[in-house]
Write an enzyme that holds these catalytic residues in place. Sequence first.
Site, PDB file in Angstrom:
ATOM      1  N   GLY A 139       0.858  -1.323  -0.176  1.00  0.00           N
ATOM      2  CA  GLY A 139      -0.068   0.007  -0.072  1.00  0.00           C
ATOM      3  C   GLY A 139       0.935   1.367   0.045  1.00  0.00           C
ATOM      4  CE  LYS A 155       8.373  -0.889   0.167  1.00  0.00           C
ATOM      5  NZ  LYS A 155       8.296  -2.212   0.701  1.00  0.00           N
ATOM      6  CD  GLU A 215       2.511 -10.792  13.297  1.00  0.00           C
ATOM      7  OE1 GLU A 215       3.115 -10.572  14.235  1.00  0.00           O
ATOM      8  OE2 GLU A 215       1.466 -11.123  13.469  1.00  0.00           O
ATOM      9  CG  ASP A 275      10.961  -6.396   3.526  1.00  0.00           C
ATOM     10  OD1 ASP A 275       9.936  -5.808   3.941  1.00  0.00           O
ATOM     11  OD2 ASP A 275      11.699  -6.757   4.374  1.00  0.00           O
ATOM     12  CB  SER A 276      13.475  -2.441  -0.046  1.00  0.00           C
ATOM     13  OG  SER A 276      12.252  -1.636   0.080  1.00  0.00           O
ATOM     14  CG  ASP A 306      14.688   7.890  -1.298  1.00  0.00           C
ATOM     15  OD1 ASP A 306      15.342   7.073  -0.914  1.00  0.00           O
ATOM     16  OD2 ASP A 306      14.020   8.270  -2.356  1.00  0.00           O
ATOM     17  CE  LYS A 352      14.148   6.204  -4.975  1.00  0.00           C
ATOM     18  NZ  LYS A 352      13.053   6.477  -4.073  1.00  0.00           N
ATOM     19  NE  ARG A 394      10.971  -0.696  -4.081  1.00  0.00           N
ATOM     20  CZ  ARG A 394      11.241   0.213  -3.239  1.00  0.00           C
ATOM     21  NH1 ARG A 394      11.501   1.232  -3.655  1.00  0.00           N
ATOM     22  NH2 ARG A 394      11.412   0.011  -1.845  1.00  0.00           N
TER      23      ARG A 394
END
Length: 197
Positions: A9, A13, A39, A68-69, A152, A172, A178
């Site tokens: 959400g 991203k 979770e 996931d980052s 950032d 970017k 990513r």
Amino acid sequence: MADIVIASGNQGKISDFRVIFQDDNVIGINQLIEDFDVEETGETFEENAKLKSEAAAKALNKRVISDDSGLVVDALNGEPGIYSARYAGVDKDDEANIDKLLDKLKDEKNRTARYVCVISMTDPDGTTRTFEGSVEGEITLSRIGEEGFGYDPVFFVPSLNKTMAQLSGDEKSKISHRGKAIEQLKSYLKGESEHGD
């Protein structure tokens, strides 16, 4: 044009994915499932990315991509790591997270860090593949730049002599963690379509 469902959400991203998948329809999962939340109990970026894509693919019975980052800071033994989004608390406040990071580093001379991203793609049958990207940088003493999100404004990229928050979306996407992981994913999808899988 293909539909690409992102199990997130986080609008930052999702917009990163949209910049790279310009010919496709990128959909945030909250457009399909209200209040989707998994979770994140994994201990690595890869484990957490898989948890999200696998849960979403099962719920929707379609292919879903998640990532996931986070930020890994050498002088802080890898913090904030998998806790990057919630570093200063569960409400995921970017400004508070940056404040905490700068406070913990204070006068530390070693400010080397990297952004790491693991993308997980899960098919309806539960098959999951992962793709990883990273970018090296340094943590600045204060915020510089207005673009981007997360850390950032304090993530300086020496090769460009700018922070991530001083880069346009296109700039970017070419060098970001990513962006690199998504390019691997795109190469995989291209090969898949060429072989008719």
